[in-house]
Every structure is written in structure tokens, then in C-alpha cells.
Design a protein around this motif. Structure first.
Motif, PDB file in Angstrom:
ATOM      1  N   UNK A 151       0.959  -1.267  -0.039  1.00 44.91           N
ATOM      2  CA  UNK A 151      -0.018  -0.020  -0.001  1.00 44.91           C
ATOM      3  C   UNK A 151       0.812   1.201  -0.008  1.00 44.91           C
ATOM      4  N   UNK A 152       0.131   2.245  -0.495  1.00 44.77           N
ATOM      5  CA  UNK A 152       0.747   3.675  -0.646  1.00 44.77           C
ATOM      6  C   UNK A 152       0.212   4.389   0.628  1.00 44.77           C
ATOM      7  N   UNK A 153       1.258   4.467   1.730  1.00 45.84           N
ATOM      8  CA  UNK A 153       0.658   5.352   2.855  1.00 45.84           C
ATOM      9  C   UNK A 153       1.266   6.689   3.043  1.00 45.84           C
ATOM     10  N   UNK A 154       0.376   7.880   3.182  1.00 43.65           N
ATOM     11  CA  UNK A 154       0.906   9.056   3.433  1.00 43.65           C
ATOM     12  C   UNK A 154       1.140   9.186   5.183  1.00 43.65           C
ATOM     13  N   UNK A 155       2.223   9.448   5.340  1.00 43.27           N
ATOM     14  CA  UNK A 155       2.748   9.555   6.865  1.00 43.27           C
ATOM     15  C   UNK A 155       2.701  10.797   7.449  1.00 43.27           C
ATOM     16  N   UNK A 156       2.532  12.038   6.312  1.00 44.46           N
ATOM     17  CA  UNK A 156       2.083  13.596   6.933  1.00 44.46           C
ATOM     18  C   UNK A 156       3.656  14.048   7.265  1.00 44.46           C
ATOM     19  N   UNK A 157       4.724  13.497   7.104  1.00 41.10           N
ATOM     20  CA  UNK A 157       5.834  14.002   7.217  1.00 41.10           C
ATOM     21  C   UNK A 157       6.023  15.057   8.325  1.00 41.10           C
ATOM     22  N   UNK A 158       5.877  14.395   9.836  1.00 44.12           N
ATOM     23  CA  UNK A 158       5.956  15.393  10.770  1.00 44.12           C
ATOM     24  C   UNK A 158       7.498  16.069  11.088  1.00 44.12           C
ATOM     25  N   UNK A 159       7.603  17.149  11.512  1.00 41.61           N
ATOM     26  CA  UNK A 159       8.681  17.667  11.710  1.00 41.61           C
ATOM     27  C   UNK A 159       9.471  17.077  12.908  1.00 41.61           C
ATOM     28  N   UNK A 160       8.640  16.838  14.086  1.00 41.16           N
ATOM     29  CA  UNK A 160       9.198  16.087  15.192  1.00 41.16           C
ATOM     30  C   UNK A 160       8.464  14.724  15.180  1.00 41.16           C
ATOM     31  N   UNK A 161       9.251  13.666  14.991  1.00 45.20           N
ATOM     32  CA  UNK A 161       8.795  12.231  14.979  1.00 45.20           C
ATOM     33  C   UNK A 161       8.761  11.753  16.451  1.00 45.20           C
ATOM     34  N   UNK A 162       8.418  10.810  16.811  1.00 41.22           N
ATOM     35  CA  UNK A 162       8.344   9.880  17.815  1.00 41.22           C
ATOM     36  C   UNK A 162       9.905   9.694  18.451  1.00 41.22           C
ATOM     37  N   UNK A 163      10.525   9.405  17.328  1.00 39.91           N
ATOM     38  CA  UNK A 163      11.928   9.158  17.716  1.00 39.91           C
ATOM     39  C   UNK A 163      12.624  10.288  18.317  1.00 39.91           C
ATOM     40  N   UNK A 164      12.266  11.492  17.986  1.00 41.69           N
ATOM     41  CA  UNK A 164      12.860  12.858  18.326  1.00 41.69           C
ATOM     42  C   UNK A 164      12.071  13.252  19.870  1.00 41.69           C
ATOM     43  N   UNK A 165      11.395  12.607  20.222  1.00 39.96           N
ATOM     44  CA  UNK A 165      10.572  13.048  21.685  1.00 39.96           C
ATOM     45  C   UNK A 165      11.611  12.316  22.572  1.00 39.96           C
ATOM     46  N   UNK A 166      12.194  13.403  23.492  1.00 37.56           N
ATOM     47  CA  UNK A 166      13.167  13.112  24.602  1.00 37.56           C
ATOM     48  C   UNK A 166      12.905  13.811  25.841  1.00 37.56           C
ATOM     49  N   UNK A 167      11.883  14.806  25.590  1.00 38.87           N
ATOM     50  CA  UNK A 167      12.019  15.906  26.763  1.00 38.87           C
ATOM     51  C   UNK A 167      10.440  16.472  26.379  1.00 38.87           C
TER      52      UNK A 167
END
Length: 610
Positions: free
Chosen positions: A228-244
Motif C-alpha cells: 500500500x501507498x501510505x501518507x505519513x504526513x511528514x511530521x517535523x518532530x517524529x516519535x523518535x525525536x521525543x526526548x523531553x
């Protein structure tokens, strides 16, 4: 807070997204589903799923009975919360709407799973075209129109889709069977059979809803996600970036906007596929313990849960989960934080996630939640409010687990206005490298905090620190803080940026009494807390006199007297090894330390985790 006006056909979509929540492992009762104020629950279908399982009714009987009740309820449905209620009751395995392999699956017109009463982890996925073709054929769609749906000519495909919609709008029903091999087309798909029925949803602009019964739909019946072709929305802050807190707030805010944009687009397929994007552990919206959830404000029902959709979605989240340290309900804190300002708010709590084997109650959770609102326009021109909360969080560090290797302990007091509840973070200052704020703690009412810094490569050197408030705003920063391994450093940090070293001493197993704690009588924070074998209780007496230190359980019953005598003024420390008065080990849980001293009484919660 954003407000959007959504197309008429979005009302059931919001309802479908809102249908989510939490049940226990035992089959829940109907009363577990929250009934919106002023709403009359729909009558049970004249034929139940249990009757089909018992052989006392056919799948067609059940399908037609469900369709009839769906029509009736759709006529009176005026709010998203009403749709929440319907979705909740159809997921209950109580023999009425769902029993064994007899349950309801709804599809968007393009053949995508929207509601799966048995397994919501499959929601958003595309049904195998061979199976969907068999379903449409059973409902009276002509072979020519089925073939033309796959035409490379957009005009022919659009004309065929219109013809299919015209056939389905007549509300047909029929048994389908894709298990039989079709030469040159399909080898036969195990389990792909059941009964399909259509009802026209008036709140969806007259769109036909495909309902499947008796089809035990599983992963093997779906198109692989990789196809499938999934549109992820290209977030500037991803879950991996959440540190604080700062990155968590940005992550949740953009997720809420992404969700609203999808809702306002009116694209049912995009909304369904968004579930795939938000749940993908390799995508930008989920990483480790960082994932999103969406909560309906009115009904307290989770409408989306990225990590455990089948366990939580379409089920009511009742406020029974307690903070392991404070003993307070967590859900009201989340809702209060979301409503605290237009930009939402933070909440910190202790909870052992039973669905995560790596989690423990002594690992702090920091969450951020924000309220969003949509105004949905119905077919008759009226509007329906849909208020929901989008939230996420991340795990802190276990405070009573000290990794092997060099370490240092920092005791600090932040001085200034509004110093309670600040998140204070420390990072090693290394030239040419961005600061990694890996160590953090929350200030108490006096602005005090305690944390341990450890690193196998050593901890000695200069550190930088910063403090952020509940909104994630940086309110204080400090640089060039010298720290040394195997030392305990007591610091004073002013919000203006000044730093003072109060005391430096060798690191021992016990926690010292801070200068700020020795000025008045009472208990200092016990250390460690939570603890798994023993904890050190510290207190100070400004005046001599009789002292009694007693440990109580949560029922208010005394379990151990640690001190009962007269003492001189000064500071004292006593170790409690979680034994009762008879020397018997106590069970895991919350205990209360009660100190009575000349001039006052003070209590403190202690969390014991084996």
C-alpha cells in the motif's frame, strides 16, 4: 484550539474514530459502555449473535436484524458520542452483537476495514480484492462493473464505481464465498465466507455501509501493508525525536493538526489508512514507548490507540487506573492537563503498563495532552460538536535502579518564583556535540530535586542544565556545572541563571539531609522512592521532645513502629527494610510514614516494589 467544519459524510467517520476504549480481560457487561446524556440506547436486535452460534438462527437473520437496528439508530443519531456508544456495544462479547465468530465488520465503500468488532488492529487495512469482489458480486454487482473497477481508464473506473454505488444503495444482502477456487483467478481463500448486508447511512449523505457477519476476518484476508501507498504526513518532530517535554509537546500538537486535516479532507480511505500510519512502529508517529492516543472528552472513550488498538479501541476508558505513588486516578489528571490551557498541558505519573513487559511502576511517565474541537455539519445543515483529546508520553528513568559504572548524585534546589513542578534536566557539556539531556527530575513544593547521573564512560566533567515549566517553556538555564564521579553535589540554582555549589561530599548509600531541609522540623523525601528492598527515611527536629515514626498500610493500619522515644534537636536517618513489627516481609504496595514531633505531625507516601 482549532475548529473545523467537516462535510456531512464525516459524522459517522468521527463516530467510528471515537469508538475506542478499555475493557478488562473478563467479558464486560453492557453497562460498561458509557451512554451519552439524553440518549436512549437502541433496542437489541431481534436475532442475536449468540442465537447464530447456537444454531437457532441463520447469518442472514442476524444480518437483517442488525441492519434494521442500524437504520433506526442512524435516524436519531445526532452526536459523535451516540456513534461512540453504538461502536462500544457491538464490540462487547456478550452474546447479543458479538459471540464467537459471529460479529460485525464494517467496510468503507472502497473495501477498506473500518470497524472490526473482534480485532481493531486490522482497522484501516484493505480487504483482498478477490474477497471484496466476491462480496460485491453476492450483493448484485455485475461482473462487468466489477471488472471495470480495475480499468486503467479513470473515466471507465469512475463510471463502474458509480454503478456499484447505485446497486448498493438498494440495500441488498447476500451470502458470499471466496473459499472456492476460481480457475485462473483465485486458488480459494480459507475462511473467506459469510453474509453481507448494506444499509444506507443518512448522516453519511446517503452512502451505503457494507456490513459483514460470520466472516472471521484475519490478517490473511488483507492486502499486505507493504503493497500500500501510505501518507505519513511528514511530521517535523517524529516519535523518535521525543526526548523531553519540549519535543513531546510539539509532537502531540502536530499529531492533532494531522488528525484534523484528515477529518476535514472528507477522504474516508485516507482516514482509514491514517490508522496504519499512526500505528506503524517503523513510521514517524510511533517509536518504543512513544505513541499516540485520541480520547473523546464527553464519553471518556479512546477513539484511537496506536500501540494496542484491539485492547483499547472502541471500548470505554473508565478512571480506575491509579498512580502507583500518589494513589490518584490518572485519567482525570490527563483530561485536566489537556483542558488547562488552549495549548494543553503536561502530567507526570507512575504506572506499570500491563501490556508492556519492559515497564515497571517505578519508571516515571511524562505525558502531554491537548484538546481539539471539530464542528461537523450534517446533511440537514445542523452542526454536531466533536471534542477530543490527543495525547502521548515517554518513559523516564527508574529512580531506584543505578546502572553499573561511575555515577554521581545531584541534590539541587531551584530558587525563584513558581519553582514547584519544574522539569530540571542535566546533560554533559561536550564541545561540538549537541546536549543530550538524559537525566531529569521534577522539583517539589520547595523547588528541590534529586537525581543520579551514571555512565560507563565516566561522569566527571562540566554539565549544562535547564528547567522547563508545565507548558514546556524553558524558564531557567545553567552552564559550566562541575560534577565528579562518586560524589554527592548539593547545588542552588536561581532561575536567573546563577549556580552555587553548597556542598560536595563522598557518595554513600544514604541520602543526606539538605540545608533547606534542616531549617524546620519534619520529614525529608525518603530515598530511594520507589524502592525494592529498603528505603532511608530522613527527618529533622528543630526542638527536642517526644518523637514517633510509624509506618501504616493504605488501610490506615500500623505495621511497624520505627521510632518511639524522646530525641534531641537535630537530623536523623533510619532505614526501613519493609518488615512489619513481627519481622515478616510486607507485600508490594503503597505505605505511609507518619512522623509526630514536638509541634506537629507529617505523613509521607512510600512505594515498595519487589
Amino acid at each position: 484550539m482549532k475548529t473545523r467544519t467537516l462535510p456531512t459524510y464525516m459524522i459517522p467517520v468521527v463516530g467510528l474514530l471515537v469508538l475506542a476504549g478499555v475493557f478488562s480481560n473478563a467479558p464486560p457487561a453492557l453497562a460498561d459502555c458509557p451512554l451519552p446524556p439524553g440518549v436512549t440506547p437502541p433496542a437489541d436486535p431481534s436475532v442475536t449473535a449468540q442465537q447464530v452460534e447456537d444454531g437457532n438462527a441463520t447469518l442472514r437473520d442476524f444480518a437483517l436484524a442488525v441492519r434494521e437496528r442500524s437504520r433506526e439508530y442512524a435516524q436519531g443519531a445526532a452526536t459523535a458520542e451516540q456513534a461512540v456508544y453504538i461502536g462500544c456495544i457491538i464490540r462487547q462479547d456478550d452474546g447479543i452483537w458479538h459471540s464467537g465468530s459471529t460479529y460485525i465488520v464494517s467496510l468503507t465503500p472502497d473495501g477498506r476495514v473500518y470497524v472490526h468488532a473482534k480485532d481493531m488492529s486490522l482497522a484501516g487495512r484493505l480487504l483482498n480484492p478477490v474477497i471484496y469482489g466476491a462480496i460485491l458480486f453476492a450483493l448484485g454487482v455485475s461482473p462487468t462493473d466489477l471488472a471495470n473497477l480495475a480499468s486503467p481508464d479513470p473515466a471507465i473506473a469512475a463510471q463502474a464505481f458509480g454503478a456499484v454505488m447505485g446497486t448498493l444503495s438498494q440495500e441488498p444482502d447476500g451470502a458470499f464465498d471466496a473459499t472456492t477456487p476460481i480457475p485462473g483467478l483465485s486458488p480459494g481463500i480459507p475462511g473467506a465466507s459469510g453474509h453481507a448486508a448494506i444499509y444506507v447511512e443518512p448522516n453519511l449523505g446517503g452512502a451505503p455501509i457494507v456490513m459483514l457477519m460470520g466472516f472471521d476476518l484475519n490478517e490473511s484476508h488483507l492486502v499486505p501493508i507493504s503493497d500500500e501507498a501510505i501518507d505519513y504526513g511528514d511530521p517535523a518532530i517524529t516519535a523518535r525525536d521525543v526526548v523531553n517535554r519540549e519535543t513531546l509537546k510539539a509532537f502531540v500538537t502536530q499529531a492533532g493538526n494531522y488528525f484534523l486535516d484528515l477529518m476535514s479532507s472528507g477522504d474516508l480511505a485516507a482516514l482509514a489508512k491514517a490508522r496504519i500510519a499512526l500505528r506503524d512502529p517503523n513510521g514517524p508517529w510511533r517509536h518504543g514507548s512513544v505513541y499516540l492516543y485520541v480520547l473523546d472528552i464527553v464519553s471518556n472513550v479512546i477513539i484511537f490507540h496506536a500501540a494496542f488498538p484491539d485492547k483499547y479501541e472502541y471500548r470505554p476508558l473508565i478512571p480506575t487506573v491509579l498512580d502507583a505513588v500518589t494513589g490518584e486516578f490518572i485519567l482525570p489528571q490527563v483530561i485536566e492537563a489537556a483542558k488547562s490551557s488552549p495549548e494543553g498541558g503536561f502530567v507526570e505519573y507512575y504506572f506499570d503498563d500491563p501490556t508492556d513487559d519492559t515497564d515497571r511502576a517505578d519508571i516515571p511517565k511524562v505525558g502531554y495532552a491537548r484538546e481539539f474541537a471539530a464542528e461537523i455539519r450534517r446533511a440537514d445543515g445542523s452542526t454536531v460538536p466533536a471534542d477530543f483529546i490527543v495525547g502521548s508520553g515517554f518513559y523516564g528513568r527508574a529512580p531506584d535502579v543505578v546502572p553499573d559504572g561511575p555515577l554521581t548524585q545531584v541534590e539541587a534546589t531551584v530558587l525563584g518564583d513558581a519553582v514547584e513542578g519544574l522539569t530540571v534536566e542535566f546533560a554533559r557539556s561536550i564541545a561540538g556535540q549537541p546536549a543530550d539531556y538524559a537525566y531529569n527530575a521534577i522539583t517539589d513544593a520547595n523547588g528541590s530535586l534529586s537525581l543520579t547521573i551514571s555512565n560507563a564512560d565516566g561522569v566527571s566533567g562540566y554539565y549544562t542544565s535547564r528547567a522547563s515549566n508545565a507548558d514546556g517553556e524553558i524558564v531557567g538555564q545553567w552552564h559550566s556545572i562541575p560534577l565528579n564521579h562518586n560524589q554527592r553535589q548539593v547545588l542552588e540554582l536561581t532561575l536567573g541563571g546563577d549556580m552555587k555549589i553548597v556542598r560536595v561530599g563522598p557518595l554513600t548509600a544514604s541520602k543526606p539531609v539538605l540545608a533547606a531541609e534542616t531549617e524546620v522540623s519534619g520529614l525529608a523525601p525518603n530515598f530511594p522512592n520507589p524502592f525494592n528492598s529498603a528505603t532511608l527515611i530522613t527527618y529533622h527536629l528543630s526542638n527536642p521532645g517526644p518523637v514517633q515514626l510509624v509506618i501504616y498500610n493504605v488501610l490506615g493500619q500500623p505495621v511497624r513502629t520505627l521510632v518511639d522515644k524522646s530525641q534531641a534537636a537535630g537530623s536523623y536517618q533510619i532505614r526501613w527494610d519493609v518488615l512489619d513489627q513481627r519481622g515478616v516481609s510486607l507485600s508490594t504496595g503503597i505505605y505511609i510514614a507518619r512522623l509526630s514531633y514536638p509541634g506537629g505531625v507529617q505523613t509521607q507516601r512510600l512505594l515498595y516494589l519487589k
